[in-house]
Design a protein around this motif. Sequence first.
Motif, PDB file in Angstrom:
ATOM      1  N   MET A 116       0.843  -1.157   0.000  1.00  0.00           N
ATOM      2  CA  MET A 116       0.000   0.000   0.000  1.00  0.00           C
ATOM      3  C   MET A 116       0.887   1.217   0.000  1.00  0.00           C
ATOM      4  SD  MET A 116      -1.212   2.188   2.070  1.00  0.00           S
ATOM      5  CE  MET A 116       0.123   1.315   2.692  1.00  0.00           C
ATOM      6  N   ASN A 117       0.418   2.246  -0.574  1.00  0.00           N
ATOM      7  CA  ASN A 117       1.219   3.441  -0.748  1.00  0.00           C
ATOM      8  C   ASN A 117       0.385   4.660  -0.418  1.00  0.00           C
ATOM      9  OD1 ASN A 117       3.684   4.561  -1.534  1.00  0.00           O
ATOM     10  ND2 ASN A 117       2.863   5.120  -3.513  1.00  0.00           N
ATOM     11  N   TRP A 136       7.132   1.340  12.784  1.00  0.00           N
ATOM     12  CA  TRP A 136       7.043  -0.114  12.635  1.00  0.00           C
ATOM     13  C   TRP A 136       6.792  -0.557  11.202  1.00  0.00           C
ATOM     14  CZ3 TRP A 136       2.456  -1.563  10.505  1.00  0.00           C
ATOM     15  CH2 TRP A 136       1.409  -0.642  10.603  1.00  0.00           C
ATOM     16  N   TRP A 137       6.199   0.310  10.378  1.00  0.00           N
ATOM     17  CA  TRP A 137       5.754  -0.112   9.046  1.00  0.00           C
ATOM     18  C   TRP A 137       6.950  -0.588   8.205  1.00  0.00           C
ATOM     19  CZ3 TRP A 137       5.572   2.894   4.085  1.00  0.00           C
ATOM     20  CH2 TRP A 137       4.831   2.215   3.108  1.00  0.00           C
ATOM     21  N   HIS A 138       6.829  -1.790   7.652  1.00  0.00           N
ATOM     22  CA  HIS A 138       7.886  -2.402   6.839  1.00  0.00           C
ATOM     23  C   HIS A 138       9.192  -2.532   7.614  1.00  0.00           C
ATOM     24  CE1 HIS A 138       5.829  -1.517   2.694  1.00  0.00           C
ATOM     25  NE2 HIS A 138       5.197  -2.396   3.418  1.00  0.00           N
ATOM     26  N   THR A 139       9.060  -2.818   8.901  1.00  0.00           N
ATOM     27  CA  THR A 139      10.242  -3.105   9.726  1.00  0.00           C
ATOM     28  C   THR A 139       9.935  -4.340  10.572  1.00  0.00           C
ATOM     29  OG1 THR A 139       9.717  -2.002  11.813  1.00  0.00           O
ATOM     30  CG2 THR A 139      10.530  -0.586  10.005  1.00  0.00           C
ATOM     31  N   GLY A 158       1.270 -10.284  -4.192  1.00  0.00           N
ATOM     32  CA  GLY A 158       1.901  -9.188  -4.939  1.00  0.00           C
ATOM     33  C   GLY A 158       1.383  -7.795  -4.678  1.00  0.00           C
ATOM     34  N   GLU A 159       0.815  -7.564  -3.501  1.00  0.00           N
ATOM     35  CA  GLU A 159       0.411  -6.178  -3.210  1.00  0.00           C
ATOM     36  C   GLU A 159       1.632  -5.296  -3.046  1.00  0.00           C
ATOM     37  OE1 GLU A 159      -0.702  -2.782  -0.442  1.00  0.00           O
ATOM     38  OE2 GLU A 159       0.810  -4.331  -0.242  1.00  0.00           O
ATOM     39  N   GLU A 160       2.642  -5.865  -2.387  1.00  0.00           N
ATOM     40  CA  GLU A 160       3.834  -5.080  -2.077  1.00  0.00           C
ATOM     41  C   GLU A 160       4.684  -4.811  -3.325  1.00  0.00           C
ATOM     42  OE1 GLU A 160       4.228  -3.722   0.649  1.00  0.00           O
ATOM     43  OE2 GLU A 160       3.357  -4.939   2.258  1.00  0.00           O
ATOM     44  N   ALA A 161       5.287  -3.644  -3.371  1.00  0.00           N
ATOM     45  CA  ALA A 161       6.227  -3.316  -4.437  1.00  0.00           C
ATOM     46  C   ALA A 161       7.536  -4.054  -4.205  1.00  0.00           C
ATOM     47  CB  ALA A 161       6.477  -1.812  -4.462  1.00  0.00           C
ATOM     48  N   ASP A 191       0.945  -7.021  11.031  1.00  0.00           N
ATOM     49  CA  ASP A 191      -0.184  -6.165  10.666  1.00  0.00           C
ATOM     50  C   ASP A 191      -0.266  -6.013   9.142  1.00  0.00           C
ATOM     51  OD1 ASP A 191      -2.427  -4.788  11.479  1.00  0.00           O
ATOM     52  OD2 ASP A 191      -1.402  -2.862  11.633  1.00  0.00           O
ATOM     53  N   ASP A 192       0.876  -5.737   8.521  1.00  0.00           N
ATOM     54  CA  ASP A 192       0.908  -5.516   7.074  1.00  0.00           C
ATOM     55  C   ASP A 192       1.030  -6.853   6.352  1.00  0.00           C
ATOM     56  OD1 ASP A 192       1.004  -4.483   4.572  1.00  0.00           O
ATOM     57  OD2 ASP A 192       2.887  -3.395   4.830  1.00  0.00           O
ATOM     58  N   GLY A 193      -0.107  -7.500   6.268  1.00  0.00           N
ATOM     59  CA  GLY A 193      -0.176  -8.795   5.603  1.00  0.00           C
ATOM     60  C   GLY A 193      -1.068  -9.745   6.385  1.00  0.00           C
TER      61      GLY A 193
HETATM   62 ZN   LIG Z   1       3.199  -3.098   2.978  1.00  0.00          ZN
END
Ligand SMILES: [Zn+2]
Length: 310
Positions: A1-2, A276-279, A169-172, A137-139
Motif C-alpha cells: 500500500m502506498n 514499525w511499518w515495513h520493519t 503481490g500487493e507489495e512493491a 499487521d501488514d499482511g
Molecule cells: Zn506493505
Amino acid sequence: MNRLSGLVVLGAALLCGGCKDESAKATSHSKPLPTYTLKHTPDFCGENAYVHCAELCKLGPRPSGSEAYEKQLQYITRHLEQHGWAVRRHSFTSPHGVKMTNLHAMFVKEEAPSSELLLTCHIDTKINVSDDFVGADDGASGAAVLMELARLLSGTEHAHRIELVFFDGEEAVAERMTETDGLYGSKYDVERRGDNLPRYMINLDMVGARNKTIQVPLFDSSPELVDAYLETIKELKLNENKWTITDQEYWDDDRYFREAGVATINLICDFVGSIWWHTPRDNMSRICPKSLQESGMVTQALIQRILNKQ
Ligand SMILES: [Zn+2]
C-alpha cells in the motif's frame, strides 16, 4: 500500500481506545505474548483471529514466490475448506518473473464468473526487509480477520454472495510503490475477470494493531459504502476518533477494481510516519485480539448492511 500526499484526518484528536488484553503489555518479541486456542463462538472472536495471525507469522517472511508463502496458502486453505468453502488458486508470473498466486474462496461448488461482494486482503509480505520481518499487521492481520469471518459466514445465505480473495503481490519490489511496481495480484485479478466484475469490494489492510486508527480514504471509496461504513460505526457505538475517514489518497488492492467501476471501500490504518511499518517491529506484539475483533465486527456489519439492501 502506498500513500500519495499530505494527511488530513477528519475527526478529533487520536485517542487511545486501548486494548485491555495481555497483548497490550507486550512491546517486543522479548516479552511473552499471549496464546489462545480456536473456539466455536457465535460471534466474531478476536482471539481466533489472533491465533491465525500468529500462525501465519510463525512462517516468517512470506514474500511472493517463497516457500513460506506456499505454506501460508496451505494453512489458509485448510481452514477455509474445514468451513465448507471451495478454494481455488489463480497463479500468474509477474513482470519481474516471480510466480504469484491469489487464493479465492467461494461457497458454491461451481465457480461463478464473479460474486456480488469481494472481501479481500493481501498475504504477501514486503520483500528484502529482514529475516525477522513477519508482517503481522501488514499482511497477516487482514487474512486473520477474513479467516475468522469465513467461519462465521459458513453456510449462511450471504456466503453464497461473497467471494474471499487473498491477493499476492500487493507489495512493491522496490522500496515504494509506483505505477508499475506493486498491486500485481489485484491488477491481474481485475483483468482475469473481464466484464464479470463484482458489484462491491471491501478490502482490509493493516487492521489488527492495538490502538489503531482506521482511515477510510474518502475519495478512493464509493460514497454508498462510505455512508454504510459511517452508519456501521455509529450502530456499533465504536470510537469515531478511531474509525475515521480521510481525504488522503491511497494505492491499495481496491485501486484497479474501483477504476473498473466496482464500488469499493478500503479499511486501512493510519501508518505513515510510524516506526514499525515495513520493519521487524511489525510483529505479533503489535497485534491485539480486541483490535482484530473490532475490525471483524465492523466488516461483518458492513457486509450485512450492504447485502441486506439488495
Ligand atoms: Zn506493505
